[in-house]
Design an enzyme around this catalytic site. Sequence first.
Site, PDB file in Angstrom:
ATOM      1  N   SER A 125       1.050  -1.116  -0.116  1.00 15.75           N
ATOM      2  CA  SER A 125       0.119   0.000  -0.016  1.00 15.75           C
ATOM      3  C   SER A 125       0.823   1.225   0.100  1.00 15.75           C
ATOM      4  CB  SER A 125      -0.988  -0.023   1.315  1.00 15.75           C
ATOM      5  OG  SER A 125      -1.556   1.203   1.361  1.00 15.75           O
ATOM      6  N   TYR A 153      -1.498  -0.143   9.965  1.00 14.84           N
ATOM      7  CA  TYR A 153      -1.476  -0.872   8.670  1.00 14.84           C
ATOM      8  C   TYR A 153      -0.352  -0.486   7.682  1.00 14.84           C
ATOM      9  CZ  TYR A 153      -3.680  -1.504   4.048  1.00 14.84           C
ATOM     10  OH  TYR A 153      -3.918  -1.980   2.616  1.00 14.84           O
ATOM     11  N   LYS A 157       2.328  -3.373   6.384  1.00 14.82           N
ATOM     12  CA  LYS A 157       2.537  -3.620   4.883  1.00 14.82           C
ATOM     13  C   LYS A 157       4.021  -3.441   4.738  1.00 14.82           C
ATOM     14  CE  LYS A 157      -1.700  -4.102   3.240  1.00 14.82           C
ATOM     15  NZ  LYS A 157      -1.905  -5.347   2.405  1.00 14.82           N
TER      16      LYS A 157
END
Length: 326
Positions: A125, A153, A157
């Site tokens: 991402s 998050y 990633k």
Amino acid sequence: MHILITGGAGFIGARLTRTLLARGELAGRRIERVLIADQVAPPADLAADPRVRVHTGALLAQCQALADEPLDGVFHLASAVSGECEADFELGLRSNLDTTRALLDALRRRTEAGATPVRLVFSSSVAVFGPDPAIPLPAVVGDDTLPAPQTSYGTHKLVCEHLVADYTRKGYIDGRSARLMTVTVRPGRPNGAASSFFSGIIREPLAGEIALCPVPPDTAHPVSSPATTIAGLIAVYEASREMLVGRTALNLPALNMTVGGMLDALEAVAGRAARELVRFEPDARIAGIVAGWPKAASAARAARLGLQPDRDFADIVRQYIAESTS
């Protein structure tokens, strides 16, 4: 060839599956089987396709069984999303880090037993980039910008990008990580992603419903249509190691937009009445997460693979209207 798609029942996963089944081949090889692994059942059309097999349940518990399948390729899309990871730290660690490690280790054991290393695309991402006091975030993040994630998050990633790179260096897999931009317009209802409003402010007004926008109109962010995202995932899979020029992680193409610019496009396509259905209601939690993301991105390495961003945001709006009415 046999392909595994984790998170294959989700929006991107299901769309990728449909695209691959329609193509019938990947990297010059005929697709014989697609394994969909997800916590929920896939859409009925996919479940009914004789080339599709479904594994339903927590991916962490399925990794070894999936790796025992005669796999040739993997698209690892399964993930807890940004808002979920901020709200539930343990969920994010388990869903993103523990599961990815378990999958990579299962694939490593295959290779150590004599199998050919599986080619794997990890869906990373743009959230791997963020503003750090010691590392100023450039106006436009490129493939060579140093990642400094400011969310759980994004951190997950980035850690998984490094794992994919190291397992590739060791010869356990043939891995590559595609950094997805925020995908819009997604159909359905809002999900737990902090970026969900990027779709909601278009999707809901087109359905005649009020949409709440938690950030100001000048909020800038790189976005991509579903079609461009799927094309990127497939191109990254099909690229040779020489085409990737060594590094395993690259940005997918971005259309750099502000929220106001997105609403301008909505108005141009659907009229003033649609735009007026968007209400700005600040949400400090969402705004705080988004503030830790890049405002714009470039994708020079993806361009060398023949990938380009969407033409403009109005075209993305038209794509969504055409698909939702077909």
